[in-house]
Scaffold this active site. Structure first.
Site, short mmCIF file in Angstrom:
data_model
loop_
_atom_site.label_atom_id
_atom_site.label_comp_id
_atom_site.label_asym_id
_atom_site.label_seq_id
_atom_site.Cartn_x
_atom_site.Cartn_y
_atom_site.Cartn_z
N LYS A 25 7.76 -16.45 7.51
CA LYS A 25 6.39 -16.61 7.00
C LYS A 25 5.82 -17.95 7.45
CE LYS A 25 6.06 -15.73 2.52
NZ LYS A 25 5.87 -15.09 1.20
N LYS A 29 2.77 -18.15 10.04
CA LYS A 29 1.56 -18.83 9.55
C LYS A 29 1.30 -20.08 10.40
CE LYS A 29 1.63 -17.28 4.77
NZ LYS A 29 1.41 -17.63 3.37
N GLU A 45 -5.23 -12.96 11.13
CA GLU A 45 -6.08 -13.13 9.94
C GLU A 45 -5.24 -13.67 8.79
OE1 GLU A 45 -9.39 -12.53 9.98
OE2 GLU A 45 -9.67 -13.02 7.86
N SER A 56 14.35 0.52 -3.36
CA SER A 56 13.81 1.11 -2.12
C SER A 56 14.88 1.16 -1.03
CB SER A 56 12.63 0.32 -1.58
OG SER A 56 11.66 0.17 -2.57
N ASP A 77 14.17 -2.78 7.85
CA ASP A 77 13.05 -3.52 7.24
C ASP A 77 13.41 -4.13 5.89
OD1 ASP A 77 13.19 -1.10 5.92
OD2 ASP A 77 11.03 -0.85 5.75
N LYS A 117 1.51 7.89 13.85
CA LYS A 117 2.44 8.80 13.18
C LYS A 117 1.68 10.03 12.68
CE LYS A 117 6.45 6.50 11.82
NZ LYS A 117 7.40 6.43 10.72
N SER A 119 1.25 11.13 9.81
CA SER A 119 0.42 10.83 8.63
C SER A 119 -0.95 10.26 9.00
CB SER A 119 1.14 9.80 7.76
OG SER A 119 1.39 8.62 8.52
N GLU A 144 11.78 -6.78 10.31
CA GLU A 144 10.71 -5.98 10.92
C GLU A 144 9.37 -6.71 10.78
OE1 GLU A 144 9.81 -1.40 10.44
OE2 GLU A 144 8.78 -2.52 8.88
N GLU A 159 -2.69 4.59 1.60
CA GLU A 159 -1.82 5.76 1.80
C GLU A 159 -0.47 5.52 1.12
OE1 GLU A 159 0.98 8.35 4.29
OE2 GLU A 159 1.06 6.24 3.78
P1 0O2 Z 1 8.02 0.12 2.36
O1 0O2 Z 1 8.78 -1.13 2.13
O2 0O2 Z 1 7.70 0.84 1.11
O3 0O2 Z 1 6.83 -0.08 3.25
P2 0O2 Z 1 11.58 6.36 11.26
O4 0O2 Z 1 13.00 6.82 11.16
O5 0O2 Z 1 11.23 5.67 12.53
O6 0O2 Z 1 10.57 7.40 10.83
P3 0O2 Z 1 11.93 3.85 9.89
O7 0O2 Z 1 13.20 3.61 10.58
O8 0O2 Z 1 11.90 3.56 8.43
O9 0O2 Z 1 11.43 5.35 10.06
O10 0O2 Z 1 10.88 2.99 10.60
P4 0O2 Z 1 9.32 3.09 10.73
O11 0O2 Z 1 8.76 4.37 10.26
O12 0O2 Z 1 9.08 2.67 12.10
O13 0O2 Z 1 8.82 1.92 9.79
C1 0O2 Z 1 9.09 1.84 8.45
C2 0O2 Z 1 7.94 1.15 7.73
O14 0O2 Z 1 6.71 1.33 8.42
C3 0O2 Z 1 7.72 1.78 6.38
O15 0O2 Z 1 8.56 1.21 5.45
C4 0O2 Z 1 6.27 1.44 6.10
O16 0O2 Z 1 6.12 0.10 5.70
C5 0O2 Z 1 5.67 1.60 7.47
N1 0O2 Z 1 5.26 3.00 7.67
C6 0O2 Z 1 5.78 3.90 8.52
N2 0O2 Z 1 5.14 5.08 8.44
C7 0O2 Z 1 4.16 4.92 7.51
C8 0O2 Z 1 3.15 5.78 6.98
O17 0O2 Z 1 3.01 6.96 7.34
N3 0O2 Z 1 2.32 5.25 6.03
C9 0O2 Z 1 2.45 3.97 5.59
N4 0O2 Z 1 1.59 3.55 4.66
N5 0O2 Z 1 3.41 3.14 6.06
C10 0O2 Z 1 4.25 3.60 7.01
P5 0O2 Z 1 9.07 2.05 4.19
O18 0O2 Z 1 10.51 2.37 4.36
O19 0O2 Z 1 8.16 3.17 3.89
O20 0O2 Z 1 9.08 1.03 3.06
P1 0O2 Z 2 -3.88 -18.61 2.86
O1 0O2 Z 2 -4.40 -19.99 2.79
O2 0O2 Z 2 -4.74 -17.64 2.09
O3 0O2 Z 2 -3.58 -18.15 4.26
P2 0O2 Z 2 3.03 -17.29 -0.14
O4 0O2 Z 2 4.42 -17.38 -0.68
O5 0O2 Z 2 1.97 -17.83 -1.06
O6 0O2 Z 2 2.93 -17.82 1.25
P3 0O2 Z 2 3.05 -14.68 -1.03
O7 0O2 Z 2 3.18 -15.26 -2.39
O8 0O2 Z 2 4.18 -13.89 -0.51
O9 0O2 Z 2 2.71 -15.80 0.02
O10 0O2 Z 2 1.74 -13.85 -1.05
P4 0O2 Z 2 1.39 -12.59 -0.18
O11 0O2 Z 2 0.88 -11.57 -1.12
O12 0O2 Z 2 2.51 -12.26 0.73
O13 0O2 Z 2 0.14 -13.10 0.67
C1 0O2 Z 2 0.34 -14.03 1.67
C2 0O2 Z 2 -0.99 -14.55 2.12
O14 0O2 Z 2 -1.81 -13.51 2.62
C3 0O2 Z 2 -1.75 -15.20 1.00
O15 0O2 Z 2 -2.30 -16.35 1.57
C4 0O2 Z 2 -2.84 -14.22 0.65
O16 0O2 Z 2 -4.00 -14.89 0.22
C5 0O2 Z 2 -3.09 -13.56 1.99
N1 0O2 Z 2 -3.62 -12.21 1.85
C6 0O2 Z 2 -3.05 -11.15 1.24
N2 0O2 Z 2 -3.85 -10.09 1.32
C7 0O2 Z 2 -4.96 -10.47 2.00
C8 0O2 Z 2 -6.15 -9.81 2.42
O17 0O2 Z 2 -6.35 -8.60 2.18
N3 0O2 Z 2 -7.07 -10.55 3.13
C9 0O2 Z 2 -6.88 -11.86 3.43
N4 0O2 Z 2 -7.79 -12.52 4.15
N5 0O2 Z 2 -5.76 -12.52 3.04
C10 0O2 Z 2 -4.83 -11.84 2.34
P5 0O2 Z 2 -1.76 -17.77 1.19
O18 0O2 Z 2 -0.28 -17.83 1.42
O19 0O2 Z 2 -2.15 -18.07 -0.21
O20 0O2 Z 2 -2.46 -18.71 2.20
#
Ligand code: 0O2
Ligand code: 0O2
Length: 211
Positions: A25, A29, A45, A56, A77, A117, A119, A144, A159
């Site tokens: 991270k 960043k 972004e 999970s 992942d 995919k 979906s 990942e 989704e």
């Molecule tokens: P989480 O943490 O809930 O997101 P495969 O065997 O290639 O189909 P694999 O090995 O899991 O599957 O890898 P894949 O599909 O490349 O990547 C896995 C992650 O990609 C997922 O994690 C999701 O974060 C994202 N992803 C993949 N397909 C979709 C989809 O259809 N919709 C959404 N929203 N995300 C998707 P997990 O395991 O779902 O866990």
């Molecule tokens: P900045 O200044 O906003 O870039 P952390 O431990 O704080 O680094 P954490 O707690 O894991 O991160 O939070 P998360 O949910 O992973 O989010 C990481 C960063 O992504 C945070 O910024 C969120 O503000 C930003 N973020 C999450 N969702 C969105 C979104 O939809 N749009 C935008 N623009 N930013 C998003 P930081 O770390 O506070 O720093």
């Protein structure tokens, strides 16, 4: 490693993943910050990261019939990073920057943008082998990195919530709507790319007026 009983073993198992997520991270960043320092448009972004929850990991292993000792290699992942970009072209710029780095190796790349995919899911996934320095020496773990646009992210998080709500059995009509929404998101990305230069100039103007 038990899913319920022995949480301490899970803690030990997950510790290097948690360290990797924290380090990555900061590194990703950091890439964004360097663009800011140089007053250049950043292809990033925002960056988020998480360690996959134990339930999970266990569910995924069961679903894929992965034996517990193979989890490390086959659940790629457990350490997950997400880089969200404004435009589609930015994704490929980020992929190039990731490929050029010397602090980890790329294990695999999955392009779900060229070919989405079933979906409707779109994203670019880079699986890396990341060296973590532990008190027992270096350990290489898989992580990942998902790279996607804001529009792809908006679709994917919605989704994902629906999948959770319906335990993976989303009703047919909702599935169809989601596929349509994925196409709409794709068209939005295309349109935004076409007016990208205009948007950049507007952002640049806004940045200067704030200084
Ligand atoms: P989480 O943490 O809930 O997101 P495969 O065997 O290639 O189909 P694999 O090995 O899991 O599957 O890898 P894949 O599909 O490349 O990547 C896995 C992650 O990609 C997922 O994690 C999701 O974060 C994202 N992803 C993949 N397909 C979709 C989809 O259809 N919709 C959404 N929203 N995300 C998707 P997990 O395991 O779902 O866990
Ligand atoms: P900045 O200044 O906003 O870039 P952390 O431990 O704080 O680094 P954490 O707690 O894991 O991160 O939070 P998360 O949910 O992973 O989010 C990481 C960063 O992504 C945070 O910024 C969120 O503000 C930003 N973020 C999450 N969702 C969105 C979104 O939809 N749009 C935008 N623009 N930013 C998003 P930081 O770390 O506070 O720093």
């Amino acid at each position: 490693m038990e899913s319920g009983g022995n949480t301490l073993k899970w803690d030990i198992f997950l510790a290097p993943y948690s360290q990797a997520v924290d380090e990555l991270k900061i590194k990703l960043k950091g890439m964004r910050k360097q663009f800011d320092y140089e007053s250049r448009h950043s292809p990033i972004e925002f960056v988020t990261g998480r360690v996959k929850p134990i339930t999970s990991i266990v569910d995924k292993a069961k679903r894929r019939e992965i034996p517990i000792p193979k989890i490390e290699e086959e659940v790629q992942d457990i350490a997950g990073l997400r880089v969200v970009c404004p435009f589609v072209d930015d994704i490929y710029e980020v992929v190039e920057m990731i490929r050029a780095r010397q602090d980890f190796e790329i294990a695999e790349e999955k392009d779900y943008i060229e070919k989405n995919k079933e979906s409707g899911y779109r994203s670019y996934h880079v699986i890396i082998r990341y060296p973590v320095e532990t008190i027992h020496g270096e350990r290489k773990i898989l992580a990942e990195i998902q790279i996607r646009t804001l529009a792809m992210n908006f679709w994917a998080i919605n989704e994902h919530s629906l999948n959770y709500k319906y335990s993976g059995q989303i009703p047919e009509d909702v599935t169809t709507r989601l596929r349509n929404a994925a196409e709409a998101a794709f068209r939005l990305d295309e349109e935004m790319s076409k007016i990208r230069q205009e948007i950049r100039e507007a952002q640049e103007y806004f940045r200067r007026t704030k200084e």
